[in-house]
Each structure stands twice: as structure tokens, then as C-alpha cells.
Design a protein around this motif. Structure first.
Motif, PDB file in Angstrom:
ATOM      1  N   VAL A  32      44.547  41.280 -84.609  1.00  0.00           N
ATOM      2  CA  VAL A  32      43.576  40.187 -84.747  1.00  0.00           C
ATOM      3  C   VAL A  32      42.314  40.502 -83.956  1.00  0.00           C
ATOM      4  O   VAL A  32      41.184  40.318 -84.443  1.00  0.00           O
ATOM      5  N   TYR A  33      42.463  40.993 -82.736  1.00  0.00           N
ATOM      6  CA  TYR A  33      41.299  41.335 -81.913  1.00  0.00           C
ATOM      7  C   TYR A  33      40.511  42.483 -82.540  1.00  0.00           C
ATOM      8  O   TYR A  33      39.274  42.479 -82.535  1.00  0.00           O
ATOM      9  N   LYS A  34      41.216  43.458 -83.107  1.00  0.00           N
ATOM     10  CA  LYS A  34      40.550  44.608 -83.716  1.00  0.00           C
ATOM     11  C   LYS A  34      39.748  44.198 -84.945  1.00  0.00           C
ATOM     12  O   LYS A  34      38.669  44.743 -85.211  1.00  0.00           O
ATOM     13  N   LEU A  35      40.256  43.245 -85.712  1.00  0.00           N
ATOM     14  CA  LEU A  35      39.593  42.842 -86.951  1.00  0.00           C
ATOM     15  C   LEU A  35      38.445  41.857 -86.707  1.00  0.00           C
ATOM     16  O   LEU A  35      37.482  41.845 -87.486  1.00  0.00           O
ATOM     17  N   THR A  36      38.530  41.049 -85.672  1.00  0.00           N
ATOM     18  CA  THR A  36      37.549  39.975 -85.487  1.00  0.00           C
ATOM     19  C   THR A  36      36.449  40.294 -84.480  1.00  0.00           C
ATOM     20  O   THR A  36      35.415  39.635 -84.498  1.00  0.00           O
ATOM     21  N   THR A  37      36.646  41.299 -83.644  1.00  0.00           N
ATOM     22  CA  THR A  37      35.653  41.595 -82.615  1.00  0.00           C
ATOM     23  C   THR A  37      34.555  42.487 -83.173  1.00  0.00           C
ATOM     24  O   THR A  37      34.816  43.422 -83.927  1.00  0.00           O
ATOM     25  N   LYS A  38      33.317  42.196 -82.797  1.00  0.00           N
ATOM     26  CA  LYS A  38      32.184  43.015 -83.218  1.00  0.00           C
ATOM     27  C   LYS A  38      32.298  44.420 -82.629  1.00  0.00           C
ATOM     28  O   LYS A  38      32.775  44.609 -81.516  1.00  0.00           O
ATOM     29  N   SER A  39      31.839  45.401 -83.410  1.00  0.00           N
ATOM     30  CA  SER A  39      31.972  46.797 -82.998  1.00  0.00           C
ATOM     31  C   SER A  39      31.235  47.089 -81.693  1.00  0.00           C
ATOM     32  O   SER A  39      31.648  47.956 -80.916  1.00  0.00           O
ATOM     33  N   ALA A  40      30.145  46.360 -81.436  1.00  0.00           N
ATOM     34  CA  ALA A  40      29.371  46.611 -80.217  1.00  0.00           C
ATOM     35  C   ALA A  40      30.151  46.223 -78.965  1.00  0.00           C
ATOM     36  O   ALA A  40      29.919  46.775 -77.885  1.00  0.00           O
ATOM     37  N   PHE A  41      31.084  45.274 -79.071  1.00  0.00           N
ATOM     38  CA  PHE A  41      31.836  44.801 -77.920  1.00  0.00           C
ATOM     39  C   PHE A  41      33.289  45.282 -77.917  1.00  0.00           C
ATOM     40  O   PHE A  41      34.017  45.000 -76.965  1.00  0.00           O
ATOM     41  N   TYR A  42      33.708  45.986 -78.970  1.00  0.00           N
ATOM     42  CA  TYR A  42      35.124  46.363 -79.071  1.00  0.00           C
ATOM     43  C   TYR A  42      35.483  47.427 -78.047  1.00  0.00           C
ATOM     44  O   TYR A  42      34.771  48.419 -77.872  1.00  0.00           O
ATOM     45  N   SER A  43      36.583  47.209 -77.365  1.00  0.00           N
ATOM     46  CA  SER A  43      37.107  48.177 -76.404  1.00  0.00           C
ATOM     47  C   SER A  43      38.595  48.379 -76.699  1.00  0.00           C
ATOM     48  O   SER A  43      39.383  47.433 -76.602  1.00  0.00           O
ATOM     49  N   LYS A  44      38.959  49.592 -77.062  1.00  0.00           N
ATOM     50  CA  LYS A  44      40.356  49.863 -77.391  1.00  0.00           C
ATOM     51  C   LYS A  44      41.250  49.716 -76.161  1.00  0.00           C
ATOM     52  O   LYS A  44      42.381  49.232 -76.256  1.00  0.00           O
ATOM     53  N   ASP A  45      40.735  50.131 -74.999  1.00  0.00           N
ATOM     54  CA  ASP A  45      41.534  50.007 -73.776  1.00  0.00           C
ATOM     55  C   ASP A  45      41.856  48.541 -73.479  1.00  0.00           C
ATOM     56  O   ASP A  45      42.989  48.204 -73.116  1.00  0.00           O
ATOM     57  N   LEU A  46      40.856  47.676 -73.636  1.00  0.00           N
ATOM     58  CA  LEU A  46      41.101  46.244 -73.430  1.00  0.00           C
ATOM     59  C   LEU A  46      42.075  45.704 -74.467  1.00  0.00           C
ATOM     60  O   LEU A  46      42.946  44.883 -74.143  1.00  0.00           O
ATOM     61  N   PHE A  58      42.333  41.488 -59.622  1.00  0.00           N
ATOM     62  CA  PHE A  58      41.816  42.335 -60.689  1.00  0.00           C
ATOM     63  C   PHE A  58      40.311  42.090 -60.813  1.00  0.00           C
ATOM     64  O   PHE A  58      39.868  40.955 -60.975  1.00  0.00           O
ATOM     65  N   ARG A  59      39.538  43.154 -60.753  1.00  0.00           N
ATOM     66  CA  ARG A  59      38.085  43.055 -60.878  1.00  0.00           C
ATOM     67  C   ARG A  59      37.632  43.977 -62.008  1.00  0.00           C
ATOM     68  O   ARG A  59      37.721  45.190 -61.897  1.00  0.00           O
ATOM     69  N   ASN A  60      37.171  43.380 -63.071  1.00  0.00           N
ATOM     70  CA  ASN A  60      36.680  44.151 -64.207  1.00  0.00           C
ATOM     71  C   ASN A  60      35.663  43.306 -64.962  1.00  0.00           C
ATOM     72  O   ASN A  60      35.922  42.135 -65.253  1.00  0.00           O
ATOM     73  N   ALA A  61      34.513  43.893 -65.254  1.00  0.00           N
ATOM     74  CA  ALA A  61      33.460  43.156 -65.954  1.00  0.00           C
ATOM     75  C   ALA A  61      33.861  42.922 -67.404  1.00  0.00           C
ATOM     76  O   ALA A  61      34.299  43.850 -68.092  1.00  0.00           O
ATOM     77  N   VAL A  62      33.730  41.690 -67.859  1.00  0.00           N
ATOM     78  CA  VAL A  62      34.025  41.344 -69.239  1.00  0.00           C
ATOM     79  C   VAL A  62      32.725  41.331 -70.022  1.00  0.00           C
ATOM     80  O   VAL A  62      31.807  40.566 -69.709  1.00  0.00           O
ATOM     81  N   LYS A  63      32.611  42.198 -71.031  1.00  0.00           N
ATOM     82  CA  LYS A  63      31.375  42.308 -71.804  1.00  0.00           C
ATOM     83  C   LYS A  63      31.145  41.075 -72.669  1.00  0.00           C
ATOM     84  O   LYS A  63      30.037  40.579 -72.767  1.00  0.00           O
ATOM     85  N   ASN A  64      32.199  40.623 -73.307  1.00  0.00           N
ATOM     86  CA  ASN A  64      32.085  39.507 -74.235  1.00  0.00           C
ATOM     87  C   ASN A  64      32.914  38.328 -73.718  1.00  0.00           C
ATOM     88  O   ASN A  64      34.112  38.485 -73.448  1.00  0.00           O
ATOM     89  N   PRO A  65      32.315  37.143 -73.565  1.00  0.00           N
ATOM     90  CA  PRO A  65      33.105  35.992 -73.090  1.00  0.00           C
ATOM     91  C   PRO A  65      34.304  35.679 -73.978  1.00  0.00           C
ATOM     92  O   PRO A  65      35.291  35.103 -73.509  1.00  0.00           O
ATOM     93  N   LEU A  66      34.240  36.072 -75.252  1.00  0.00           N
ATOM     94  CA  LEU A  66      35.363  35.805 -76.145  1.00  0.00           C
ATOM     95  C   LEU A  66      36.604  36.585 -75.732  1.00  0.00           C
ATOM     96  O   LEU A  66      37.729  36.192 -76.062  1.00  0.00           O
TER      97      LEU A  66
END
Length: 226
Positions: A43-57, A94-102
Motif C-alpha cells: 500500500v505504501y509503495k503504490l500510494t506514495t509519491k516517487s519523490a518521497f518514496y524510501s524503500k528502507d522506510l 529514535f531520531r530520524n528526519a521524516v520527509k513526508n508527514p504522511l
């Protein structure tokens, strides 16, 4: 047997593992947690924009339900283990910057799904997945209003005809609002938010003004209310 003896026995059993789960039940919980994790992954892979997609996340969110379900199994089986895990997890940071609030929504979805599966509420976990998918699809279908363009004008401060600029903006724009005016070294820079009815005509007329040395029109993806 007195009430005091019953309480002592129940506490003793819980300390030593009074609510042991069968091997089949554990395998069932782990299997369902894996399925939920894979579902969230796709679901995350299909709905997230390519600019914000992170496979590791995405892999992290897919593994969270499995890990949390295992923690819930351990906490149910032994009181000492549950107290130890609560103490250990309370000091983890845990400290990690989240690119997309979604992404925060998906992270909480993964964590809650792991907890729900870990306590054996499988139907609730499936309902949660279905409702979240439908909600995300419906909200994604709602179009965003187009953000206004930013018009950046540079020219000679003392010789720029601001009245002529204002007249052109009124004739070529549905909406305009001056956001900033900076004067330095006899040069002026205007930043104006505009919704142009005819962008090409607007730029052509502004470029034709002698005292304007530079005309820039910047399109940006700002946040707009629907």
C-alpha cells in the motif's frame, strides 16, 4: 485456601509464565503479522509519491508489525519479561528526519497493527487495514487547489513605475498580492503572489517596461486549502 494464598499463587504463576501460548498460536500470530506487514508495504509503495518514496522506510514499516507482535507475545507470557521490555523500550530514542508527514500515518499504522495482532484481535487488524486503504484512496482522489505563482521583479528603485506595474497586474491577473519589497543599492526587488489569467501576456507586458531589469515567474507547490 485463603484469598491471600490465591493472590500469591496467581502472582507466582504470572512471574514464571502463567499465560503460556501454544506453539500453533504463536505461529499464527507471527504469520498474520507478516501478512499485515506485507500489505502495508505494498500500500505504501503504490500510494506514495516517487519523490518521497524510501524503500528502507517501507521495509522498516513492513517489519514493525512482526517485531511488535513478538514483543506482545513475550509480554503476555511472562510478567518479568513484560516489565523488562517496558524498562528497555522506555530508554530507547529514535531520531530520524521524516520527509513526508504522511509517513507518520503509516508508522503508527504499522505499530498499531502489530499490537492488535499480538493480542490476538485478528479481525480488528484486517478491518483496520481495509478501512485505512479505503480512506487513503478517497483522500488521494480529492484534488488540491493550484498554488499561486510567485512573480519576482527587479528594477531601478527610483525609476520603477509602480503604478504601471499595478495596472498590468490588475488587467492580467485574477488575484495579486505583494508579499515583499526589498530596496538595496538603488535596486528594488518585488515578490508578488499572482493568479494570472494569461501568464504569457503578463510576462510580455512586464518585460516591455524599460526600468524592470529582470522578470521571473515561479510556480511552486505550496499548501492550499481545498
Amino acid at each position: 485456601m485463603s484469598v491471600k494464598d490465591v493472590i500469591k499463587r496467581s502472582v507466582y504463576e504470572s512471574l514464571g509464565g502463567g499465560t503460556n501460548l501454544s506453539a500453533l498460536h504463536v505461529v499464527l500470530i507471527i504469520g498474520i503479522a507478516c501478512l499485515v506487514g506485507l500489505y502495508i508495504f505494498y500500500v505504501y509503495k503504490l500510494t506514495t509519491k516517487s519523490a518521497f518514496y524510501s524503500k528502507d522506510l517501507n521495509v522498516t514499516m513492513a517489519g514493525l508489525p512482526l517485531i511488535i507482535a513478538a514483543i506482545m507475545i513475550a509480554m503476555q507470557s511472562n510478567l518479568l519479561v513484560s516489565l523488562g521490555m517496558v524498562g528497555a523500550l522506555s530508554i530507547v530514542r529514535f531520531r530520524n528526519a521524516v520527509k513526508n508527514p504522511l509517513d507518520l500515518l503509516y508508522l503508527f499504522w504499522s505499530v498499531s497493527a502489530g499490537i492488535i495482532v499480538g493480542v490476538g484481535l485478528y479481525i480488528l487488524a484486517f478491518i483496520l487495514c481495509i478501512v485505512m486503504t479505503v480512506l487513503l484512496l478517497i483522500l488521494d482522489m480529492i484534488p488540491n487547489a493550484k498554488a499561486p505563482d510567485l512573480l519576482v521583479l527587479r528594477g531601478v528603485a527610483d525609476e520603477t513605475d509602480y503604478g504601471a506595474v499595478e495596472k498590468i497586474l490588475k488587467e492580467c491577473c485574477k488575484y495579486h498580492k505583494e508579499k515583499s519589497r526589498t530596496i538595496k543599492n538603488h535596486e528594488v526587488e518585488l515578490i508578488i503572489e499572482v493568479r494570472a489569467s494569461d501568464r504569457e501576456e503578463l510576462l510580455r507586458r512586464l518585460s516591455a517596461m524599460d526600468k524592470l531589469t529582470q522578470v521571473n515567474c515561479i510556480a511552486h507547490d505550496g499548501e492550499c486549502r481545498i
